[in-house]
Design an enzyme around this catalytic site. Sequence first.
Site, PDB file in Angstrom:
ATOM      1  N   LYS A   1     -17.624  -0.441   4.571  1.00 52.47           N
ATOM      2  CA  LYS A   1     -18.068  -1.460   3.617  1.00 52.47           C
ATOM      3  C   LYS A   1     -19.583  -1.407   3.389  1.00 52.47           C
ATOM      4  CE  LYS A   1     -17.337  -6.301   2.362  1.00 52.47           C
ATOM      5  NZ  LYS A   1     -16.747  -7.593   2.770  1.00 52.47           N
TER       6      LYS A   1
ATOM      7  N   GLU B   1       0.813  -1.219   0.000  1.00 48.54           N
ATOM      8  CA  GLU B   1       0.000   0.000   0.000  1.00 48.54           C
ATOM      9  C   GLU B   1       0.849   1.272   0.000  1.00 48.54           C
ATOM     10  OE1 GLU B   1      -2.545  -3.273   1.778  1.00 48.54           O
ATOM     11  OE2 GLU B   1      -0.469  -2.578   2.072  1.00 48.54           O
TER      12      GLU B   1
ATOM     13  N   PHE C   1     -12.153  -6.736  13.380  1.00 50.86           N
ATOM     14  CA  PHE C   1     -11.041  -7.260  12.579  1.00 50.86           C
ATOM     15  C   PHE C   1     -10.659  -6.265  11.488  1.00 50.86           C
ATOM     16  CE2 PHE C   1      -9.649  -9.786   8.822  1.00 50.86           C
ATOM     17  CZ  PHE C   1      -8.440 -10.226   9.333  1.00 50.86           C
ATOM     18  N   GLN C   2      -9.387  -5.931  11.416  1.00 53.83           N
ATOM     19  CA  GLN C   2      -8.822  -4.988  10.439  1.00 53.83           C
ATOM     20  C   GLN C   2      -9.468  -3.609  10.523  1.00 53.83           C
ATOM     21  OE1 GLN C   2      -8.583  -6.860   6.493  1.00 53.83           O
ATOM     22  NE2 GLN C   2      -6.557  -7.624   7.071  1.00 53.83           N
TER      23      GLN C   2
END
Length: 563
Positions: free
Chosen positions: A161, A49, A111-112
């Site tokens: 998301k 990234e 998570f993440q």
Amino acid sequence: MKKTGAQIFIEALKMEHIDTLFCYPGGATLNITDALSSSDIEQIVVRHEQGAVHASDGYARASGRVGVSLVTSGPGATNAVTGIATAYMDSIPLVIFTCQVPTMLIGNDAFQEADIVGITRPCTKHSYLVKDVKDLSRIIKEAFYIAKSGRPGPVLVDIPKDVSAALGEFKYPDKVNIRSYQPTYVGHVGQIKKAMKLLASSKKPVFYTGGGIISSGASNELIKLAERLSIPVTNTLMGLGGFPGNHPLFLGMLGMHGTYAANMAITEADLIIAVGARFDDRATGKVDEFGHLAKIIHIDIDPTSISKNIKVDIPIVGDSKNVLKKMLDIVLEDKEDFGNYSSRIAQWHHDTEKWKMDFPLTYGRSGLLKPQYVIERVCELTKGKAIVTTEVGQNQMWTAQFYKFQKPRTFITSGGLGTMGFGFPAGIGAQVAFPDALVIDIAGDGSIQMNIQELATAVQYNLPVKVIILNNRFLGMVRQWQELFYEKRYTWTHMNHAPDFVKVAEAYGAAGYRIEREDEVDKVLKEVFKNKRPTFVDVMVDPEESVYPMVPAGAPLREMLLV
């Protein structure tokens, strides 16, 4: 008909005429990744990234357009931070899209998950978290406006998301109106007139110009004004290319590794006209003695940069191109003050020319292959027409000194943050922007290993970036400081186990060459510059060659170490 957030994202990019995206996927990007599969936007998938943001940065610096990258949440976003900070320090227009966990999980240590908006607040012009799909179009419009207007810089947009999956109407705003953000482009007429009166009375003027000359497209105005009045010009590292490197009025770069002529001109001047420069510590040396005999005019679009490091006498807030054009108009109209100005500063020209003649940039030619010679040959063989990126350290300074940049946007380097690993992915971005250009990254054997994985990206997309590795088996700039100030205690700086870069290149499917002697340089470089493949050139140079002149940290510019 309603669209998903992912579709709105793509339509918004099209409205901004974005045709290239530097990206890396993850779970949080999947909605956008899937929508992009049927889009005609070119997607350059990098291998890290950080490489994505550096590549979009190089794209922006070379093209003058906004660079765009897309990465996933958590570690994907945090991996991008170094690239964001690099662009922020050098005022480069980027929009970085990070994808985030669903809104209902934000703050739950999902998570993440990472608070990338909070993390990047100190190194962006602005950061957004999109909480509702109905805000997405407006936020993207604002992000591009903020990134490219005023003093350019990176803007981050974090898209959860569920927002990228939600349905909403696509309505792209015609314009942006942010009450608290209104950049000043037109310089104050009264301040410009004061500056011109001061200029008319000066006998030892010098232009001190930075990256603002390039970002505002003011190079032609600078050349016309300098030539009309015969005023010598020095550039900062970020300003190189903003004034032709072979011009008779050019003094070279100033600062810690600047030329004798440039540093003495700043020291002896009675007037410094600073344009698009922020008086960085590497340019000024000891602040109390920087231009201590001079009045200072400072032109900058960012009012917070004026008198921040050096107190100035006449501040002018405005776009460099606009202000220089107004100054040139006054010069052309005012024959009384400026008609014979060049002849009035003839002695000053004699002084600056003598400094250039008596103390040119030089280096020894006996013994081992010298890195300066390699860069001189690169410049000569390319006729100064390549796009050159660099890593950071000695390779960067030697390039700044010995490659004569003729045009803006042909020198791409990390100035403010000094980011090792920048040059290669930035070169990839520049090559994407200009597929037919010769793009060369001047690297060191330490810095190239920071983002060496992007060789896979160059091979995959057939991006023929040439990487010239000045291999001195050291972290050279740190070693130089250890030599001068730490009695040659080379702690941590000797690269005892560097890889065989030719074999590394070949393993990735690229071309690899090695140069060990001076008589091999031209032959190999000519062959390399003709091929159409990503290429590593491992150049074995003198391991203890140093960068001179050098102004020790905290010393005034006049106290240069010349050898």
